[in-house]
Design a protein around this motif. Structure first.
Motif, mmCIF file in Angstrom:
data_model
loop_
_atom_site.group_PDB
_atom_site.id
_atom_site.type_symbol
_atom_site.label_atom_id
_atom_site.label_comp_id
_atom_site.label_asym_id
_atom_site.label_seq_id
_atom_site.Cartn_x
_atom_site.Cartn_y
_atom_site.Cartn_z
ATOM 1 N N SER A 18 -9.818 6.109 -21.137
ATOM 2 C CA SER A 18 -10.287 7.051 -20.117
ATOM 3 C C SER A 18 -11.679 6.639 -19.665
ATOM 4 C CB SER A 18 -10.312 8.476 -20.678
ATOM 5 O OG SER A 18 -10.736 9.412 -19.707
ATOM 6 N N SER A 74 -14.637 6.259 -16.373
ATOM 7 C CA SER A 74 -15.158 6.492 -15.030
ATOM 8 C C SER A 74 -15.900 5.226 -14.627
ATOM 9 C CB SER A 74 -16.105 7.698 -15.014
ATOM 10 O OG SER A 74 -16.535 7.984 -13.703
ATOM 11 N N ALA A 86 -8.909 -0.908 -6.928
ATOM 12 C CA ALA A 86 -7.948 -0.196 -7.773
ATOM 13 C C ALA A 86 -6.821 -1.130 -8.204
ATOM 14 C CB ALA A 86 -7.393 1.015 -7.034
ATOM 15 N N ARG A 136 -5.912 -2.286 -11.985
ATOM 16 C CA ARG A 136 -4.569 -2.077 -12.522
ATOM 17 C C ARG A 136 -4.004 -3.388 -13.093
ATOM 18 N NH1 ARG A 136 -3.023 0.205 -8.468
ATOM 19 N NH2 ARG A 136 -3.239 2.375 -9.121
ATOM 20 N N ARG A 141 -3.364 5.199 -14.300
ATOM 21 C CA ARG A 141 -3.679 6.087 -13.181
ATOM 22 C C ARG A 141 -5.107 5.819 -12.709
ATOM 23 N NH1 ARG A 141 -2.792 12.070 -15.071
ATOM 24 N NH2 ARG A 141 -3.387 11.175 -17.093
ATOM 25 N N VAL A 142 -5.272 5.654 -11.420
ATOM 26 C CA VAL A 142 -6.598 5.466 -10.835
ATOM 27 C C VAL A 142 -6.805 6.590 -9.828
ATOM 28 C CG1 VAL A 142 -8.118 3.934 -9.541
ATOM 29 C CG2 VAL A 142 -6.434 2.965 -11.128
ATOM 30 N N THR A 143 -7.790 7.446 -10.097
ATOM 31 C CA THR A 143 -8.024 8.632 -9.271
ATOM 32 C C THR A 143 -9.410 8.561 -8.649
ATOM 33 O OG1 THR A 143 -6.671 9.917 -10.821
ATOM 34 C CG2 THR A 143 -8.015 11.147 -9.233
ATOM 35 N N PRO A 144 -9.518 8.304 -7.342
ATOM 36 C CA PRO A 144 -10.839 8.280 -6.696
ATOM 37 C C PRO A 144 -11.531 9.634 -6.827
ATOM 38 C CG PRO A 144 -9.133 7.357 -5.264
ATOM 39 C CD PRO A 144 -8.425 8.018 -6.407
ATOM 40 N N THR A 145 -12.843 9.609 -7.011
ATOM 41 C CA THR A 145 -13.593 10.855 -7.150
ATOM 42 C C THR A 145 -14.661 11.005 -6.069
ATOM 43 O OG1 THR A 145 -14.958 9.757 -8.836
ATOM 44 C CG2 THR A 145 -13.131 11.135 -9.608
ATOM 45 N N ALA A 155 -14.329 6.406 -9.550
ATOM 46 C CA ALA A 155 -12.938 6.740 -9.841
ATOM 47 C C ALA A 155 -12.765 6.943 -11.332
ATOM 48 C CB ALA A 155 -12.001 5.637 -9.350
ATOM 49 N N GLN A 215 -7.359 5.794 -16.031
ATOM 50 C CA GLN A 215 -6.728 6.178 -17.288
ATOM 51 C C GLN A 215 -5.539 5.269 -17.588
ATOM 52 O OE1 GLN A 215 -6.724 10.282 -15.444
ATOM 53 N NE2 GLN A 215 -6.618 10.843 -17.609
#
Length: 420
Positions: A184, A186, A215, A219, A231-235, A245, A248
């Motif tokens: 996990s 950032s 991303a 990956r 999982r790649v989540t932009p923030t 991002a 995870q």
């Protein structure tokens, strides 16, 4: 952003000197930033990344002020009491302290940092917070000084972008995670299509001295290290084509007594030995001889091959790999796989773990169909694949001869519910 690890000693020295100065500034009560103040504020680096997390209110003010991250990886790590956590590039210790509270009373949180001043600062913050289930380690994130399979979760906060050897960092994270362990992170990522000069300029502004990844690049590197369920989540937009991002991933689970890892060239002898054993049993393939390692390597996709290793002996007990069914672009998302397990390891969940790891890795890469042909007499394989979500498409009668006998095969496939 309190850690850098590179093969270049001069670069390493420059960065540790830089963060050592930041540690002293934080100890003096100053607000520290490790990039331009405008970029730091715009990118919501530091304490802004923890907005909404009430747990930071219970931490020492200095630990919060010394934060140089770009998000809150602890918030999505799903930590549980009793777990062991490792924070790569722990800086002033904010994520270690947050983790320690979540895994207490029996869990343990480690922080690893290359800057002695940051290690000392984090230890001061832990004493001030009255948190004793923490251990701060001095070292580079490419060379984690912990045993294999030692932790349940690996965290990092805006640090991998400071490393010039990210594959080595990810390989080390995979190594120290237990079977089924979680990753996990950032981090700062680059927008796809950003021109190299623009990307380099943005990295200098934000302080990502080791270079950013897109991303898709992130990956691919995670897959190469063996991770699945990515999982790649932009923030937050960090400006100039960069953004923060949450990244995870999971280390594939294996049954007790075994571990899964990516197949290596050093495994060639054992992989082909198991291949030959399957040929000799007569229920695995129409092949009469295993291929050379060079032919095997060319035919299999590099990101989708795993071995199961018996922990007691270190021997490869099984393998799984996939290759493309066609060179045509329209079939880019369709692969054919094979799985072979030592007879002594059968019935222990090894084959299922290998197939499930392959399915998860192919889905993470955007592959939509995994297929294979199985002899109808191989009921164990058919049952295994049915449990893994495969369906029987049809039976091909008298498709080929084996030792002069015509044989049928059953075409099985698993269509991903996530892709397409």
């Amino acid at each position: 952003m309190a850690q850098h690890a590179s093969g270049d000693d001069q670069s390493h020295t420059e960065v540790t000197t830089r963060y050592g100065a930041l540690a002293e500034a934080a100890r003096a009560g100053e607000q520290v930033v490790d990039c331009g103040e405008e970029a730091f504020a715009a990118g919501r680096f530091g304490v802004a990344g923890y907005d909404g997390d009430a747990a930071t209110g219970a931490l020492p003010e200095g630990a919060v002020r010394a934060s140089l991250g770009c998000g809150n990886p602890v918030a999505v790590a799903e930590l549980a009491p009793g777990e062991r956590v490792l924070d790569l590039g722990s800086g002033g210790g904010i994520d270690v302290l947050l983790s320690a509270r979540r895994v207490a009373p029996t869990g343990l949180a480690y922080g690893l940092d290359a800057t002695p001043g940051m290690v000392a600062l984090a230890e001061e913050h832990a004493r001030e917070a009255g948190v004793d289930n923490v251990r701060f380690l001095h070292g580079r994130i490419e060379e984690v000084p912990l045993p294999d399979g030692h932790v349940d979760v690996v965290l990092s906060n805006c640090v991998l972008s400071l490393s010039a050897d990210k594959p080595r960092v990810l390989a080390g994270a995979y190594r120290v995670l237990r079977s089924g362990g979680r990753f996990s992170v950032s981090d700062v990522l680059a927008r796809p299509g950003l021109a190299p000069q623009e990307r380099a300029e943005a990295e200098r502004e934000v302080g990502c001295t080791g270079g950013t990844l897109t991303a898709d690049e992130y990956r691919a590197q995670l897959l190469a290290a063996g991770f699945t369920h990515i999982r790649v989540t932009p923030t937050t937009d960090a400006g100039a084509g960069l953004h923060s991002a949450l990244v995870q991933a999971v280390r594939p689970a294996a049954p007790d007594g075994y571990t899964l890892r990516p197949m290596r060239e050093a495994d060639a002898g054992r992989v082909l030995e198991l291949y030959r054993a399957g040929i000799e049993e007569g229920e695995a393939t129409f092949e009469t001889e295993p291929p050379s390692w060079e032919a095997f390597d060319r035919a299999k996709l590099p990101l989708h091959r795993y071995v199961a290793v018996e922990e007691a002996s270190g021997d490869v007990a099984g393998w799984v790999a996939a290759g493309p069914v066609s060179a045509r672009a329209v079939y880019a998302g369709v692969v054919e796989h094979s799985v072979y397990v030592d007879p002594a390891a059968r019935g222990k969940g090894v084959a299922r773990a290998l197939v499930e790891a392959l399915v998860a890795s192919t889905e993470a890469a955007g592959i939509w169909t995994v297929q294979s042909s199985v002899f109808p007499e191989n009921t164990a394989s058919l049952a295994l694949h049915e449990r893994a979500g495969f369906r029987q498409v049809g039976r091909r009668e008298r498709i080929a001869r084996q030792d002069g006998v015509w044989r049928d095969t059953v075409l099985i496939e698993r269509r991903s519910p996530l892709i397409g």
